[in-house]
Design a protein around this motif. Sequence first.
Motif, PDB file in Angstrom:
ATOM      1  N   THR A   1      -1.876  -0.151  -3.241  1.00 47.35           N
ATOM      2  CA  THR A   1      -2.991  -1.082  -3.064  1.00 47.35           C
ATOM      3  C   THR A   1      -3.665  -0.807  -1.720  1.00 47.35           C
ATOM      4  O   THR A   1      -3.060  -0.181  -0.846  1.00 47.35           O
ATOM      5  CB  THR A   1      -2.497  -2.545  -3.083  1.00 47.35           C
ATOM      6  OG1 THR A   1      -1.370  -2.641  -2.210  1.00 47.35           O
ATOM      7  CG2 THR A   1      -2.090  -2.971  -4.478  1.00 47.35           C
ATOM      8  N   PRO A   2      -4.912  -1.269  -1.525  1.00 46.94           N
ATOM      9  CA  PRO A   2      -5.555  -1.079  -0.214  1.00 46.94           C
ATOM     10  C   PRO A   2      -4.727  -1.755   0.880  1.00 46.94           C
ATOM     11  O   PRO A   2      -4.123  -2.797   0.631  1.00 46.94           O
ATOM     12  CB  PRO A   2      -6.909  -1.791  -0.373  1.00 46.94           C
ATOM     13  CG  PRO A   2      -7.125  -1.918  -1.838  1.00 46.94           C
ATOM     14  CD  PRO A   2      -5.789  -1.945  -2.479  1.00 46.94           C
ATOM     15  N   PRO A   3      -4.703  -1.164   2.089  1.00 46.32           N
ATOM     16  CA  PRO A   3      -3.835  -1.700   3.141  1.00 46.32           C
ATOM     17  C   PRO A   3      -4.212  -3.108   3.608  1.00 46.32           C
ATOM     18  O   PRO A   3      -3.416  -3.760   4.269  1.00 46.32           O
ATOM     19  CB  PRO A   3      -3.976  -0.685   4.277  1.00 46.32           C
ATOM     20  CG  PRO A   3      -5.126   0.180   3.924  1.00 46.32           C
ATOM     21  CD  PRO A   3      -5.365   0.089   2.464  1.00 46.32           C
TER      22      PRO A   3
ATOM     23  N   SER B   1       0.843  -1.198   0.000  1.00 46.75           N
ATOM     24  CA  SER B   1       0.000   0.000   0.000  1.00 46.75           C
ATOM     25  C   SER B   1       0.882   1.253   0.000  1.00 46.75           C
ATOM     26  O   SER B   1       0.540   2.259  -0.596  1.00 46.75           O
ATOM     27  CB  SER B   1      -0.976  -0.017   1.178  1.00 46.75           C
ATOM     28  OG  SER B   1      -0.336   0.371   2.360  1.00 46.75           O
TER      29      SER B   1
END
Lengths: 243, 475
Positions: free
Chosen positions: B184-186, B179
């Motif tokens: 990217t999403p965590p 991320s």
Amino acid sequence: MTAREELLAALRAARETRDPGLPEPGPPERAEPYRRQLQEDLVGHFTRRAEELGVQVHRIPEGSVAAAVARLCEGKATYVEPALDFLTPALRERVCLVDWERLPEAQVGVTGADYGLAESGTLVLWARPARPRSGSLLPPVHVALLREDRILVDLFDLLQRLGTSAETPSAPGERRWLDVLPTGLVLATGPSRSADIEMSLAVGVHGPGTVHVVLLPGGQEWPGGLAKESSARWEATRTGGGR
Amino acid sequence: MEAGLPREGRAGQAAPAGFREASRRAVQDPALREAIRRVTFNLGARRAQVTGELPHFDALREQAKRLKEHTLAHLDQYLEQLEAAVRSRGGHVHWARDAEEARRCVVRICQEAGARRVAKSKSMVTEEVELNRALVQAGMEVVETDLGEFVVQISGDRPSHLIAPIIHKPREDVARLFSEHLGTPPDAPVPVLTAAARAHLRQAFLRADVGITGANFLVAETGTVVLVENEGNARMVTSLPRVHVAVAGVEKVVPRLADLAVFLPLLVRSATGQRLSAYVSLLTGPRTAGELDGPEAFHLVLVDNGRSRLLRDPDLREALQCIRCSACLNVCPVYERAGGHAYGSVYSGPIGAVISPVLAEGRGLGDLPFASSLCGACLEVCPLRIDIPRMLVALRARAAAGPQARWEARLAKLTGWVLQHPTLYRWGSRLARLVEPLVRVQGRSRINWGPLGAWARSRDLPRLAPHPFHRRVRR
């Protein structure tokens, strides 16, 4: 003294006295029953082992290659390697063909495979001008055309066929094995995969995540890379010059 | 969670904290132990299954052993044959006596090629010689493209397993890293992380001027470099960049192409429990006329860096037969508890305990031969039947010639003398019962300093019987 000479001298000085001699190449005797079993049903074993890895194997009736390939690539940006040029007229109507320069954008790569290995469900891809390495590598989907009569038992089978020793004196006019070995020979088994993150299997990490094998009936001539052409070179060296 | 482990403990840099200290910290990390156990158990179970399905697996092992013994007996000749074959196919061969020479050599190749960007596939020998540091210092942009090695690179970490470099990292850590670096999403799941890495690294492949790989095998008769992998990144870095540099230890050579049919199944089945890895590339020289891809130039860098020292050593030369499958790591009770980082070397586990002290001579890895219970599980699974316990004992015997050993010998002599004098012994055992309450706390020794402390720390101190045996007998 150069690094090369010094390094070789160091290794020469350390030469091991114990030498059991170079064993004969080839499978151990004990492997015979296992290999015979594979030999009895090459297509069946190849199919099962490939399918276990998530490869989709399609057996098609004679003559419908283009239709089968078109079905797999329908509506997708598709690269077809030069060896399979004979497919493009039929494909052009149903799929969006991209040329070499636009390969990085292709969603599907269609190539021939020179051999299959029954033991592991492996495709053998032999790099040459008409079969560039990237065609089966860059697109997320790989469609491989394989003749059934080109499925071999295992690595022993493949490498023994290929491996006429470079040391073998060649017959006059024959080329040595060393000269005909392709610059790149890839054994591809299943889709690209990784289990690096917590052992959870991820496919399509860098290479294709989806692999289709279209099995072509053997015993007949196929154009392009599916003819005997691909191996004609080394088969010529074997007869006469081989072991 | 690797935060507690020494980062400076990299072979070739500062001296590591030592196996004892590092492993003591590692075993106190339950998450690390759980992560390692998951991987080693999985790999071990799969190995057992696919090696079991081959009735001739042991015959292959014998064949491979003979091949290795023969090749090592003529290593200089096979290397010269390899060199001639590579040259006849238009490749270049370079020789490096040590890590420094290997680094300089690769940097020079990259500079002469006018390279700015380098893409690497996973290679232990380039970790061993610390190539990346040198390339970056020379102004190159270096990208590790194996998923695990990529994570290692962006987190400034070290690989902790020969073939699964980030087994010590939980998914959450990787998600957090991605991320930060890839947006990217965590809390992204693994498939999302993989897809992000694919997209990011694809650009690295397409833009790289030079691709650097290791080699699993080198074929003397054909000059072929063999690369075994699952992701496809090795195929990428040997297909797309205009220069391919393969870096390999001198022990990687095998005589004939056909010998790969013996070694590849042994390697792959022992390593990951697959029948064949997703991709095996047999690469012979640069591309030829008319080919659309593949490198225009091919360089092979042959690295000694302590290997000829191993070969000269009759006790240890067997270690050069190792094909780096990591089966010994996956069965080792010490590796399972301590993890790869504790070894302070890129080569961990049982085989690492043997070769690391020799390859990284004089860098404080002398306690690695003691990182074993000598249970013999490594010898049992090794596809080459390398007698690792024998070599560990040999290395311990050498260490036993040191000053600490003299102290131990004196202590043993003193004990023997006491045991031969019954009166002294009786007084001694009476004294022991007197001081016992002072020394013994919750079944452990209170003395946790000095050489005795190091010994006592990992051991129970059971209560002495209220009456010694000799007195009960006399009664």
